[in-house]
Scaffold this active site. Structure first.
Site, short mmCIF file in Angstrom:
data_model
loop_
_atom_site.label_atom_id
_atom_site.label_comp_id
_atom_site.label_asym_id
_atom_site.label_seq_id
_atom_site.Cartn_x
_atom_site.Cartn_y
_atom_site.Cartn_z
N SER A 40 0.83 -1.20 0.00
CA SER A 40 0.00 0.00 0.00
C SER A 40 0.87 1.26 0.00
O SER A 40 1.67 1.46 -0.92
CB SER A 40 -0.97 -0.04 1.19
OG SER A 40 -1.96 0.96 1.06
N ASP A 62 -8.28 -2.77 -7.44
CA ASP A 62 -7.71 -2.54 -6.11
C ASP A 62 -8.79 -2.05 -5.14
O ASP A 62 -9.43 -1.01 -5.36
CB ASP A 62 -6.59 -1.52 -6.19
CG ASP A 62 -5.93 -1.28 -4.86
OD1 ASP A 62 -6.36 -0.36 -4.15
OD2 ASP A 62 -5.00 -2.03 -4.51
N HIS A 100 -6.44 -5.87 -1.65
CA HIS A 100 -5.46 -4.83 -1.38
C HIS A 100 -4.42 -5.40 -0.43
O HIS A 100 -4.76 -5.84 0.66
CB HIS A 100 -6.13 -3.59 -0.77
CG HIS A 100 -5.22 -2.41 -0.60
ND1 HIS A 100 -4.73 -1.70 -1.67
CD2 HIS A 100 -4.71 -1.83 0.51
CE1 HIS A 100 -3.97 -0.71 -1.23
NE2 HIS A 100 -3.93 -0.77 0.10
#
Length: 347
Positions: free
Chosen positions: A167, A245, A292
């Site tokens: 991330s 995503d 994610h």
């Protein structure tokens, strides 16, 4: 004024937090490498062994950004902005696991998780601090000091290294990839892995660019200038991303409402990686999942029912690419064709 730093000489067990260094005087705090609230940054280390004793994996923690003084003030009251609130022990799973059956290619490497407490993907480097709120923007200094420290722990003599992140940490691994590569001689195998770090400057259903607005706030707050760097990075890099995503789709880009919008988002991501994917040194794994961060979770990294593209798990694909066993340019068919996905459910 010069800030004198004393590196910690203790080596914690797997998952236990360790301070990166100590400032010898409080007056030096202004110049030191610190979290948003002025506390010391930290990391977790598990030493490698056997044939992995001279190999190093650095995992940069993720966790969004703060894009205003107000949001950074809130952030410094959490583990994302202060080491006071960080867990003392964390599990090492997925790419950080020390079990061969869970992490076949990297299980016995030196594995480090660098905690994230600057709010700007380890890039902020402002001399000034916000006086009223006592905020420190020192992400770039945390990065530099951490790399210097890890080199002193033995990473400087590594024969192979991998910089990874998830991330906001995945974005950091992109931004710092060539800087990381420059630390080592040509004889060292150096590569980077970005997990869910490909944040798109995409158009949402309202015609706006939500992430551009978000990043603009981070820039003005912390001197953070994200750019589309992936096609120009010289160090070999692997991009792992869900083509849908979950963080971008559900929280900021507002694409989640219709299948048409989801397809459009996937197409924008495919266009974004076109130039990157033409390089033989780079690797790619884009699966058509609502997910994610897939390297840190055991179920998505390497398990009996992990997501697959071209009949290979993420762990197998990353390993094949890193060790040059074969080229990996895995792009999934459009949603909902992939039954192996571990989709995040939104309520």
């Amino acid at each position: 004024m010069t800030c004198n730093l004393t590196y910690s000489q203790t080596f914690p067990i797997v998952g236990e937090i360790n301070s990166l260094f100590n400032c010898e005087c409080l007056l030096c705090l202004f110049f030191c490498t610190v979290c948003l609230d002025g506390t010391l940054p930290g990391y977790h280390l598990h030493r490698g062994y056997g044939f992995g004793a001279n190999s190093w994996l650095i995992q940069l923690e993720g966790g969004g950004w703060c894009n205003s003084v107000r949001s950074c003030i809130y952030r410094k009251t959490t583990r994302r902005g202060s080491s006071k609130y960080m867990e003392k022990v964390i599990p090492f799973t997925g790419i950080l696991s020390n079990k061969a059956e869970e992490n076949p290619d990297f299980f016995n490497w030196n594995r480090i998780k660098l905690r994230y407490c600057d709010g700007a993907s380890f890039t902020g480097d402002s001399q000034a601090k916000h006086q009223a709120s006592k905020l420190y923007y020192r992400g770039q200094r945390i990065w530099s000091a951490a790399m210097e420290h890890f080199m002193s722990l033995g990473m400087k003599s590594a024969n192979q290294v991998l910089l990874s992140g998830c991330s906001a940490g995945g974005l950091a691994s992109i931004l710092h990839c060539d800087e990381f590569g420059a630390l080592f001689p040509r004889s060292t195998k150096v590569k980077c892995l970005s997990d869910a770090g490909l944040f798109l400057d995409a158009v949402d259903v309202s015609g706006g660019r939500t992430l551009r607005s978000l990043y603009g706030g981070v820039v003005s707050t912390q001197c953070f200038f994200p750019q589309n760097l992936i096609a120009n990075i010289q160090t070999p890099m692997f991009l792992l991303n869900a083509a849908y995503d979950a963080w971008q789709v559900s929280h900021h880009l507002h694409f989640f409402h219709t299948s048409h919008n989801n397809t459009d988002f996937r197409n924008q991501m495919l266009n974004a990686v076109k130039g990157f994917s033409t390089s033989k040194r780079n690797g790619l794994f884009l699966n058509s999942c609502f997910a994610h961060c897939q390297t840190e979770r055991q179920d998505t990294w390497f398990a009996d029912d992990s997501p697959v593209v071209d009949q290979k798990t993420i762990a197998q694909s990353v390993g094949d690419w890193y060790f040059d066993r074969m080229s990996v340019k895995a792009i999934d068919c459009p949603y909902p064709c992939d039954s192996s996905c571990h989709n995040l459910v939104f309520k």
